[in-house]
Design an enzyme around this catalytic site. Structure first.
Site, mmCIF file in Angstrom:
data_model
loop_
_atom_site.group_PDB
_atom_site.id
_atom_site.type_symbol
_atom_site.label_atom_id
_atom_site.label_comp_id
_atom_site.label_asym_id
_atom_site.label_seq_id
_atom_site.Cartn_x
_atom_site.Cartn_y
_atom_site.Cartn_z
ATOM 1 N N CYS A 138 0.840 -1.189 0.000
ATOM 2 C CA CYS A 138 0.000 0.000 0.000
ATOM 3 C C CYS A 138 0.880 1.247 0.000
ATOM 4 O O CYS A 138 1.769 1.381 0.846
ATOM 5 C CB CYS A 138 -0.907 -0.016 1.234
ATOM 6 S SG CYS A 138 -1.945 1.452 1.385
ATOM 7 N N CYS B 291 0.316 3.177 3.527
ATOM 8 C CA CYS B 291 0.818 2.735 4.834
ATOM 9 C C CYS B 291 1.898 1.660 4.764
ATOM 10 O O CYS B 291 2.435 1.268 5.790
ATOM 11 C CB CYS B 291 -0.340 2.237 5.699
ATOM 12 S SG CYS B 291 -1.063 0.669 5.146
ATOM 13 N N CYS C 91 -7.290 -1.154 1.452
ATOM 14 C CA CYS C 91 -6.280 -1.670 2.381
ATOM 15 C C CYS C 91 -6.921 -1.898 3.745
ATOM 16 O O CYS C 91 -7.606 -1.024 4.268
ATOM 17 C CB CYS C 91 -5.133 -0.663 2.487
ATOM 18 S SG CYS C 91 -3.889 -1.090 3.721
ATOM 19 N N CYS D 231 -5.145 0.807 6.450
ATOM 20 C CA CYS D 231 -5.387 2.255 6.458
ATOM 21 C C CYS D 231 -6.686 2.650 5.764
ATOM 22 O O CYS D 231 -7.071 3.818 5.806
ATOM 23 C CB CYS D 231 -4.212 3.003 5.834
ATOM 24 S SG CYS D 231 -4.065 2.831 4.039
ATOM 25 N N CYS E 242 -8.312 -5.550 -9.844
ATOM 26 C CA CYS E 242 -7.883 -4.506 -10.767
ATOM 27 C C CYS E 242 -7.509 -3.283 -9.923
ATOM 28 O O CYS E 242 -8.383 -2.575 -9.425
ATOM 29 C CB CYS E 242 -9.022 -4.206 -11.738
ATOM 30 S SG CYS E 242 -8.561 -3.136 -13.091
#
Length: 139
Positions: free
Chosen positions: A53, A56, A101, A104, A124
């Site tokens: 991510c 984070c 995510c 976060c 995607c």
């Protein structure tokens, strides 16, 4: 707009996010935007490693699950266990499954049921939501 009502481990104000993300990362991760297809270098990155991510740093996908979907966005057939969560997205006059995510709450993209085996799913993802960490050479 938030990804869900859940309290995420990583919590920041919009101002704090804007201090750590590029304007495009902020628009996509925090405001549920979408990058233009074909603009992310991660779409054609098939090196061994982990996609994390951009908000984070949580590991989200491994290169082992990446495939060329032909859509212009990085695509994977499965996330790392417990790395992502989904919510229903009813924007743009359709119903889709949004992926974010789990640490976060950052918006990553959408998942569709037209991917390859073994899962049949196509995660995607917006490349701007991800960063790539190459696998370290074993000594």
């Amino acid at each position: 707009m938030t990804a869900s009502k859940k309290e995420f481990e990583v919590q920041k104000t919009d101002r704090e996010w804007q201090e750590t993300l590029t304007p495009e990362q902020f628009r996509v991760l925090r405001k549920h935007g979408t990058e233009r297809a074909g603009t992310s270098p991660l779409d054609k990155n098939y090196d061994k490693g982990t996609f994390v991510c951009a908000g984070c740093g949580q590991p989200l996908f491994t290169s082992d699950t990446k495939f060329n979907s032909g859509t212009g966005w990085p695509s994977f057939y499965a996330p790392i266990e417990d790395a992502v969560e989904t919510t229903v997205d009813r924007s743009l006059f359709m119903t889709r499954t949004e992926v974010h995510c789990s640490r976060c709450g950052g918006h990553l993209g959408h998942v569709f049921n037209d991917g390859p085996k073994p899962t049949g799913q196509r995660y995607c993802m917006n490349g701007v939501s991800l960063e790539f960490e190459p696998k370290q050479a074993e000594s």
